[in-house]
Design a protein around this motif. Sequence first.
Motif, PDB file in Angstrom:
ATOM      1  N   UNK A   1     121.728   0.466 104.113  1.00  0.00           N
ATOM      2  CA  UNK A   1     122.828   0.582 105.082  1.00  0.00           C
ATOM      3  C   UNK A   1     122.766  -0.536 106.119  1.00  0.00           C
ATOM      4  N   UNK A   2     121.558  -0.868 106.558  1.00  0.00           N
ATOM      5  CA  UNK A   2     121.400  -1.905 107.576  1.00  0.00           C
ATOM      6  C   UNK A   2     121.983  -3.235 107.104  1.00  0.00           C
ATOM      7  N   UNK A   3     121.732  -3.589 105.863  1.00  0.00           N
ATOM      8  CA  UNK A   3     122.134  -4.908 105.376  1.00  0.00           C
ATOM      9  C   UNK A   3     123.504  -4.941 104.701  1.00  0.00           C
ATOM     10  N   UNK A   4     123.972  -3.784 104.204  1.00  0.00           N
ATOM     11  CA  UNK A   4     125.262  -3.778 103.507  1.00  0.00           C
ATOM     12  C   UNK A   4     126.348  -3.011 104.245  1.00  0.00           C
ATOM     13  N   UNK A   5     125.937  -2.120 105.163  1.00  0.00           N
ATOM     14  CA  UNK A   5     126.907  -1.315 105.895  1.00  0.00           C
ATOM     15  C   UNK A   5     127.278  -0.024 105.202  1.00  0.00           C
ATOM     16  N   UNK A   6     126.763   0.191 103.985  1.00  0.00           N
ATOM     17  CA  UNK A   6     127.076   1.409 103.236  1.00  0.00           C
ATOM     18  C   UNK A   6     125.812   1.939 102.558  1.00  0.00           C
ATOM     19  N   UNK A   7     125.857   3.197 102.118  1.00  0.00           N
ATOM     20  CA  UNK A   7     124.739   3.811 101.415  1.00  0.00           C
ATOM     21  C   UNK A   7     124.650   3.268  99.986  1.00  0.00           C
ATOM     22  N   UNK A   8     123.475   3.376  99.350  1.00  0.00           N
ATOM     23  CA  UNK A   8     123.312   2.847  97.994  1.00  0.00           C
ATOM     24  C   UNK A   8     124.353   3.350  96.990  1.00  0.00           C
ATOM     25  N   UNK A   9     124.728   4.621  97.090  1.00  0.00           N
ATOM     26  CA  UNK A   9     125.696   5.174  96.133  1.00  0.00           C
ATOM     27  C   UNK A   9     127.043   4.484  96.254  1.00  0.00           C
ATOM     28  N   UNK A  10     127.509   4.303  97.492  1.00  0.00           N
ATOM     29  CA  UNK A  10     128.790   3.626  97.690  1.00  0.00           C
ATOM     30  C   UNK A  10     128.690   2.155  97.311  1.00  0.00           C
ATOM     31  N   UNK A  11     127.560   1.555  97.616  1.00  0.00           N
ATOM     32  CA  UNK A  11     127.358   0.146  97.269  1.00  0.00           C
ATOM     33  C   UNK A  11     127.438  -0.039  95.758  1.00  0.00           C
ATOM     34  N   UNK A  12     126.849   0.891  95.015  1.00  0.00           N
ATOM     35  CA  UNK A  12     126.831   0.775  93.551  1.00  0.00           C
ATOM     36  C   UNK A  12     128.229   0.865  92.949  1.00  0.00           C
ATOM     37  N   UNK A  13     129.123   1.591  93.621  1.00  0.00           N
ATOM     38  CA  UNK A  13     130.497   1.697  93.120  1.00  0.00           C
ATOM     39  C   UNK A  13     131.225   0.366  93.265  1.00  0.00           C
ATOM     40  N   UNK A  14     130.931  -0.352  94.346  1.00  0.00           N
ATOM     41  CA  UNK A  14     131.469  -1.696  94.563  1.00  0.00           C
ATOM     42  C   UNK A  14     132.970  -1.746  94.321  1.00  0.00           C
ATOM     43  N   UNK A  15     133.679  -0.894  95.023  1.00  0.00           N
ATOM     44  CA  UNK A  15     135.126  -0.793  94.849  1.00  0.00           C
ATOM     45  C   UNK A  15     135.806  -2.138  95.059  1.00  0.00           C
ATOM     46  N   UNK A  16     136.661  -2.487  94.106  1.00  0.00           N
ATOM     47  CA  UNK A  16     137.422  -3.751  94.136  1.00  0.00           C
ATOM     48  C   UNK A  16     136.524  -4.987  94.166  1.00  0.00           C
ATOM     49  N   UNK A  17     135.269  -4.797  93.731  1.00  0.00           N
ATOM     50  CA  UNK A  17     134.324  -5.925  93.682  1.00  0.00           C
ATOM     51  C   UNK A  17     134.213  -6.645  95.024  1.00  0.00           C
ATOM     52  N   UNK A  18     134.254  -5.852  96.115  1.00  0.00           N
ATOM     53  CA  UNK A  18     134.248  -6.508  97.428  1.00  0.00           C
ATOM     54  C   UNK A  18     132.884  -7.086  97.783  1.00  0.00           C
ATOM     55  N   UNK A  19     131.816  -6.571  97.154  1.00  0.00           N
ATOM     56  CA  UNK A  19     130.487  -7.152  97.361  1.00  0.00           C
ATOM     57  C   UNK A  19     130.243  -8.162  96.235  1.00  0.00           C
ATOM     58  N   UNK A  20     130.591  -9.417  96.487  1.00  0.00           N
ATOM     59  CA  UNK A  20     130.541 -10.417  95.417  1.00  0.00           C
ATOM     60  C   UNK A  20     129.127 -10.608  94.878  1.00  0.00           C
ATOM     61  N   UNK A  21     128.130 -10.600  95.773  1.00  0.00           N
ATOM     62  CA  UNK A  21     126.751 -10.792  95.322  1.00  0.00           C
ATOM     63  C   UNK A  21     126.359  -9.705  94.335  1.00  0.00           C
ATOM     64  N   UNK A  22     126.714  -8.457  94.611  1.00  0.00           N
ATOM     65  CA  UNK A  22     126.390  -7.356  93.702  1.00  0.00           C
ATOM     66  C   UNK A  22     127.121  -7.517  92.383  1.00  0.00           C
TER      67      UNK A  22
END
Length: 251
Positions: free
Chosen positions: A224-245
């Motif tokens: 959360x500190x580095x991405x702003x979201x919890x791991x579960x939400x990060x893994x969903x990566x809606x609309x590919x907004x986290x390009x690195x992921x």
Amino acid sequence: MDNDLKYKMVKPDKALSDFVESFWCLRNPSDTDKETIGLPDGLIDVLLFKSATEPFRMVQLGGLTQHEQAIVPANCWMCCISFKLPAVEYIFHEPIADIVNSGKFLPTDFWDFDENDLNDFELFCKKASKKIGELLPQKMDERKQKLFQLMYASKGAITVNELSEKAAWSSRQINRYFNQQFGISLKAYCTILRFRASLEHIAQGKLFPELNFTDQNHFIKQIKKFSGVAPKELSKNKNDRFILLSALSQQ
């Protein structure tokens, strides 16, 4: 990855691998700007960029210590060299402490690049590799070389004391060096490396702690500190907004 975004990444030759993490290119051939979120990855970027509405430019990015919203403009082209920390002292010969979480414009002929280099990614990689090869140092400080090798091999999952002992370099001197050169402490940088390594696991659907996180709560807190979201939400990566992921999931 978002069908409108075209991404490609290649690793450098072994001769450059102590200084260069990767070469990558990103295209947005659509007529729509794309909202993205940049994530800390512990790397220093030299970026070539142009779009239909913006002229060719080159920038050096000093690395992120926090997530940051960014726009990938419509009809844009980017090519990038992502450097590891040793490049700061031994390739650029200039600290980046004053551009952490920001960047600076470079001359548009920096290292003899120009906007034509955006047209062929393979040739861009060859040209960049040749130039960096010419700038490689004949020798590195043995303590620094050992420190960086241990740090990257462990993906940050190593204590400052252990690094200090194995590199035969006092932790006080190491932190002075890190703060002066990179604008960040050694411990903070190792935490970023661990976060990036965790992204590789999350991209594979692994939502549990690895790399010496003390427990699940600590893991969630750091993500959360580095991405702003919890791991579960990060893994969903809606609309590919986290390009690195998105990029890591393609590897």
